[in-house]
Write a protein that holds these residues in place. Sequence first.
Motif, PDB file in Angstrom:
ATOM      1  N   PRO A 507       9.214  -8.298  45.773  1.00  0.00           N
ATOM      2  CA  PRO A 507       8.382  -7.084  45.695  1.00  0.00           C
ATOM      3  C   PRO A 507       7.598  -6.822  44.358  1.00  0.00           C
ATOM      4  O   PRO A 507       8.431  -6.597  43.413  1.00  0.00           O
ATOM      5  N   PRO A 508       6.356  -6.584  44.096  1.00  0.00           N
ATOM      6  CA  PRO A 508       5.874  -6.266  43.033  1.00  0.00           C
ATOM      7  C   PRO A 508       6.253  -4.932  42.196  1.00  0.00           C
ATOM      8  O   PRO A 508       6.373  -4.775  41.059  1.00  0.00           O
ATOM      9  N   GLU A 509       6.420  -4.030  43.390  1.00  0.00           N
ATOM     10  CA  GLU A 509       6.919  -2.696  42.741  1.00  0.00           C
ATOM     11  C   GLU A 509       8.292  -2.652  42.445  1.00  0.00           C
ATOM     12  O   GLU A 509       8.690  -1.825  41.629  1.00  0.00           O
ATOM     13  N   LEU A 510       9.211  -3.537  42.789  1.00  0.00           N
ATOM     14  CA  LEU A 510      10.410  -3.802  42.315  1.00  0.00           C
ATOM     15  C   LEU A 510      10.470  -3.803  40.790  1.00  0.00           C
ATOM     16  O   LEU A 510      11.246  -3.396  39.870  1.00  0.00           O
ATOM     17  N   GLU A 511       9.797  -4.824  40.145  1.00  0.00           N
ATOM     18  CA  GLU A 511       9.501  -4.989  38.792  1.00  0.00           C
ATOM     19  C   GLU A 511       9.008  -3.820  38.221  1.00  0.00           C
ATOM     20  O   GLU A 511       9.346  -3.419  36.914  1.00  0.00           O
ATOM     21  N   LYS A 512       8.039  -3.146  38.697  1.00  0.00           N
ATOM     22  CA  LYS A 512       7.107  -2.163  38.184  1.00  0.00           C
ATOM     23  C   LYS A 512       7.867  -0.823  38.288  1.00  0.00           C
ATOM     24  O   LYS A 512       8.052  -0.109  37.074  1.00  0.00           O
ATOM     25  N   ASP A 513       8.238  -0.398  39.493  1.00  0.00           N
ATOM     26  CA  ASP A 513       8.948   0.898  39.609  1.00  0.00           C
ATOM     27  C   ASP A 513      10.188   1.120  39.551  1.00  0.00           C
ATOM     28  O   ASP A 513      11.044   2.109  39.433  1.00  0.00           O
ATOM     29  N   GLY A 514      11.213  -0.196  39.608  1.00  0.00           N
ATOM     30  CA  GLY A 514      12.714  -0.221  39.808  1.00  0.00           C
ATOM     31  C   GLY A 514      13.012  -0.044  40.960  1.00  0.00           C
ATOM     32  O   GLY A 514      12.283  -0.146  42.350  1.00  0.00           O
ATOM     33  N   LEU A 515      14.386  -0.208  41.468  1.00  0.00           N
ATOM     34  CA  LEU A 515      15.259  -0.291  42.554  1.00  0.00           C
ATOM     35  C   LEU A 515      14.925   0.880  43.378  1.00  0.00           C
ATOM     36  O   LEU A 515      14.884   0.765  44.666  1.00  0.00           O
ATOM     37  N   VAL A 516      15.146   1.950  42.702  1.00  0.00           N
ATOM     38  CA  VAL A 516      15.230   3.216  43.650  1.00  0.00           C
ATOM     39  C   VAL A 516      13.876   3.409  44.371  1.00  0.00           C
ATOM     40  O   VAL A 516      13.929   3.527  45.531  1.00  0.00           O
ATOM     41  N   MET A 517      12.894   3.410  43.764  1.00  0.00           N
ATOM     42  CA  MET A 517      11.516   3.753  44.158  1.00  0.00           C
ATOM     43  C   MET A 517      11.149   2.471  45.282  1.00  0.00           C
ATOM     44  O   MET A 517      10.650   2.663  46.363  1.00  0.00           O
ATOM     45  N   THR A 518      11.751   1.204  44.918  1.00  0.00           N
ATOM     46  CA  THR A 518      11.417   0.137  45.941  1.00  0.00           C
ATOM     47  C   THR A 518      12.185   0.180  47.310  1.00  0.00           C
ATOM     48  O   THR A 518      11.648   0.140  48.178  1.00  0.00           O
ATOM     49  N   LEU A 519      13.490   0.719  47.116  1.00  0.00           N
ATOM     50  CA  LEU A 519      14.073   1.003  48.356  1.00  0.00           C
ATOM     51  C   LEU A 519      13.427   2.065  49.104  1.00  0.00           C
ATOM     52  O   LEU A 519      13.715   2.143  50.274  1.00  0.00           O
ATOM     53  N   ALA A 520      13.174   3.303  48.572  1.00  0.00           N
ATOM     54  CA  ALA A 520      12.516   3.982  49.093  1.00  0.00           C
ATOM     55  C   ALA A 520      11.385   4.016  49.857  1.00  0.00           C
ATOM     56  O   ALA A 520      11.129   4.402  51.060  1.00  0.00           O
ATOM     57  N   SER A 521      10.518   3.078  49.218  1.00  0.00           N
ATOM     58  CA  SER A 521       9.250   2.542  49.822  1.00  0.00           C
ATOM     59  C   SER A 521       9.604   1.817  51.096  1.00  0.00           C
ATOM     60  O   SER A 521       8.983   1.558  52.233  1.00  0.00           O
ATOM     61  N   LEU A 522      10.640   0.969  50.972  1.00  0.00           N
ATOM     62  CA  LEU A 522      11.259  -0.109  52.017  1.00  0.00           C
ATOM     63  C   LEU A 522      11.518   0.945  53.122  1.00  0.00           C
ATOM     64  O   LEU A 522      10.989   0.590  54.549  1.00  0.00           O
ATOM     65  N   VAL A 523      12.279   1.739  52.998  1.00  0.00           N
ATOM     66  CA  VAL A 523      12.852   2.754  54.095  1.00  0.00           C
ATOM     67  C   VAL A 523      11.699   3.431  54.727  1.00  0.00           C
ATOM     68  O   VAL A 523      11.742   3.649  56.083  1.00  0.00           O
ATOM     69  N   GLY A 524      10.749   3.934  54.058  1.00  0.00           N
ATOM     70  CA  GLY A 524       9.556   4.590  54.437  1.00  0.00           C
ATOM     71  C   GLY A 524       8.777   3.801  55.327  1.00  0.00           C
ATOM     72  O   GLY A 524       8.477   4.115  56.592  1.00  0.00           O
ATOM     73  N   LYS A 525       8.530   2.675  55.044  1.00  0.00           N
ATOM     74  CA  LYS A 525       7.850   1.574  55.949  1.00  0.00           C
ATOM     75  C   LYS A 525       8.640   1.214  57.199  1.00  0.00           C
ATOM     76  O   LYS A 525       7.996   1.329  58.237  1.00  0.00           O
ATOM     77  N   LEU A 526       9.940   1.178  57.104  1.00  0.00           N
ATOM     78  CA  LEU A 526      10.831   0.742  58.304  1.00  0.00           C
ATOM     79  C   LEU A 526      10.718   2.193  59.413  1.00  0.00           C
ATOM     80  O   LEU A 526      10.935   1.735  60.354  1.00  0.00           O
ATOM     81  N   ASN A 527      10.770   3.306  58.809  1.00  0.00           N
ATOM     82  CA  ASN A 527      10.871   4.421  59.336  1.00  0.00           C
ATOM     83  C   ASN A 527       9.505   4.692  60.452  1.00  0.00           C
ATOM     84  O   ASN A 527       9.535   5.251  61.423  1.00  0.00           O
ATOM     85  N   GLN A 528       8.497   4.036  59.817  1.00  0.00           N
ATOM     86  CA  GLN A 528       7.160   4.052  60.285  1.00  0.00           C
ATOM     87  C   GLN A 528       6.916   2.902  61.518  1.00  0.00           C
ATOM     88  O   GLN A 528       6.459   3.193  62.625  1.00  0.00           O
ATOM     89  N   ASN A 529       7.504   1.940  61.235  1.00  0.00           N
ATOM     90  CA  ASN A 529       7.327   0.758  62.013  1.00  0.00           C
ATOM     91  C   ASN A 529       8.416   0.229  62.959  1.00  0.00           C
ATOM     92  O   ASN A 529       8.459  -0.462  63.759  1.00  0.00           O
ATOM     93  N   SER A 530       9.406   0.838  62.993  1.00  0.00           N
ATOM     94  CA  SER A 530      10.639   0.397  63.415  1.00  0.00           C
ATOM     95  C   SER A 530      11.337   1.585  64.585  1.00  0.00           C
ATOM     96  O   SER A 530      11.339   2.840  64.058  1.00  0.00           O
ATOM     97  N   PRO A 531      11.705   1.224  65.704  1.00  0.00           N
ATOM     98  CA  PRO A 531      12.474   2.387  66.439  1.00  0.00           C
ATOM     99  C   PRO A 531      13.923   2.770  65.930  1.00  0.00           C
ATOM    100  O   PRO A 531      14.211   3.899  66.317  1.00  0.00           O
ATOM    101  N   LEU A 532      14.283   2.187  65.033  1.00  0.00           N
ATOM    102  CA  LEU A 532      15.494   2.574  64.172  1.00  0.00           C
ATOM    103  C   LEU A 532      15.108   3.673  63.438  1.00  0.00           C
ATOM    104  O   LEU A 532      14.114   3.819  62.679  1.00  0.00           O
ATOM    105  N   GLN A 533      16.289   4.711  63.118  1.00  0.00           N
ATOM    106  CA  GLN A 533      16.043   5.762  62.040  1.00  0.00           C
ATOM    107  C   GLN A 533      16.987   5.252  60.795  1.00  0.00           C
ATOM    108  O   GLN A 533      18.077   5.295  60.794  1.00  0.00           O
TER     109      GLN A 533
END
Length: 650
Positions: A507-533
């Motif tokens: 993920p390009p944001e991992l190198e740029k923004d770091g682990l915390v921001m990248t995981l937060a972005s990943l969880v946000g996308k998952l909550n939009q596109n997946s029935p799981l919470q």
Amino acid sequence: MKKLLLILPLLLRICYAQLPAIDSLKQELMVVKRQPKGFATDTLQCNILTAVMKAYVDVDIDSASHYNQQLMALSEKPGLEKHLLYAYQYAGYLYQVRGDYHQSIRFHYKALPVAEKLGEYTRMAASYGWLAHAYTSLKEFDKAAKFCEQGLSLLRKHPDSYVQASILNVQGAIYRQQGKLKQALKVNMELYELARKDGHMWYEAQGLHAIGWVYKEMNDMPQALEYFGNALALARKTRSVDLEGSILLNISNLYFRQSKWKESLAYCNIALETARRVGNSSIEAEAFETLYKIFKQIKRPAEALRSYESFVQLKDSLSKEKTDHRIESLKAQYDNVQKTSELQKKQVELLDNQRTRNGLFIGIVSVLVIASVLFWNNSRLQAKNELINGQKALLEIAREELADVNKTLETRVEERTEELLVANLELLRKNNEIKEALFKGQTIERKRVAIELHDNLSSLLSAVNMTMQHIDPKNLSESEQSVYENVRYLVRNAYAEVRNISHNILPPELEKDGLVMTLASLVGKLNQNSPLQFSLMISDLDDRLPVEIEFNVYSIVFELINNVIKHAQASVVTISLRRTDSGVDIAVTDDGIGMAKSQEKRGVGLQNIQTRLESLGGTFTNSAPIGKGTRVAIEIPIETISFNGNPLNS
């Protein structure tokens, strides 16, 4: 494994129970010493000294040696040759336990002619066995094998299963150290069967121990661990601390070979405490050497250094002990000279008193004789005094030599300490450089793969999709239209999957923004596109971690999320990351069907995670929380040390 670990709390010795019996024997010894001198008294005193010596051997080897010296001195009287033979052989055994193999050889050579003179052929065979044992410890295998054959040959004419077991034990060790593992296994099996048949419990335990040792050399770890466990249980029954310490060290080394550092460290520490209680310097030195290797492997340089220093000090203690013996010998010579001078003075005084009782004439003659004797004695006393002064000078020289040896030893320890520290730090730097280079290479390769997927495969799938749009489904039959729609659906899914893969590889944001921001972005996308919470909890991660740690943590979390989505049938997933003093703790918890029903499907994903953790030195725990679901807990160490004020991460 669990059964073997349950043994550990039971390993505390019950040597304190022997102390009342030892005190009772010592009181009996004091009573016998006050009895009138004679052969019967001497024989009784020898028997009690033997009992005290044997009682002390598993409690305090120094005390056992002290009473052995008393037995040796007393049994030099005529008629006590059997006790002298036993004292010589036991002295050889005690030196063997201490690791002084040359002294052990000396006393067994002294025992051989005494045994031959008495016709004690089984005792001769026993000394042959102990000589073989000492030469084996000195790696002189040809001499050791020769003494084994002499002992076994003598036992064919004068059988004794106990002595035979002792020689078979040494013979098996010779084969094992020479790499002749099949011969070693055969001899050790023979040793075990002989000891079990004739009820020699110590050698039965040693036989199991030796068999396990051979299996360890054959890299058959389960077999080795099973035999070591059985040997340890028997050794505890015989209360043989030396054998128990050796078995514990072998178990520690077994886990060391398997890179199970915690288990290896636990058994090694127990072996060290066991050796310390009885003063077994040989096992103690071996334990410190093993501790040094373990701490070096788990990147604890300070403790590795302390263990190595203790090992070097114990290894060098033998030469210091010999110097002490030399000083004691000089002191004894000096005391003998003083006692001789005092005896001569008393003889002169007695002669003077006897002469004065005669008549006047005899008195005058006596005065002349006494004057002559005094003059002669004065000459001798002057010579003795010169000898005493010479002995004092030698004693002073010996003390100065000892002081020089101590200074040299301290200097050597300091030099070795500094060399070890510099070498460890250099190794740490090299490891960091290698890790950084490897990670850079992996990052470049991942970027290349991601670009290839995005630019080539995605473009190809897009072209296929556009080409299919030129097909008019109205001209197709119903079955062909169904196939047409399925193909378009599959192409669209493949295109989306390729985009996801190319994005998640690096993920390009991992190198740029770091682990915390990248995981937060990943969880946000998952909550939009997946029935799981999904929920994300971050603790104490204000600063960024090393780049390779961040990438691996992201990959591990992503793999765990994929496992949950594909297999867990969950509705809620919790992801937590916490920075600790020693590293990073990761936990992924779901409320799905649980570990037992999905573990077969999760096998490949968890193996990928385990492979990453092995390269990082991390640990992995898979458990089922109360109720339902699965909790995966991971610990990744991030050890930081400093050198000349500069921090180094390892």
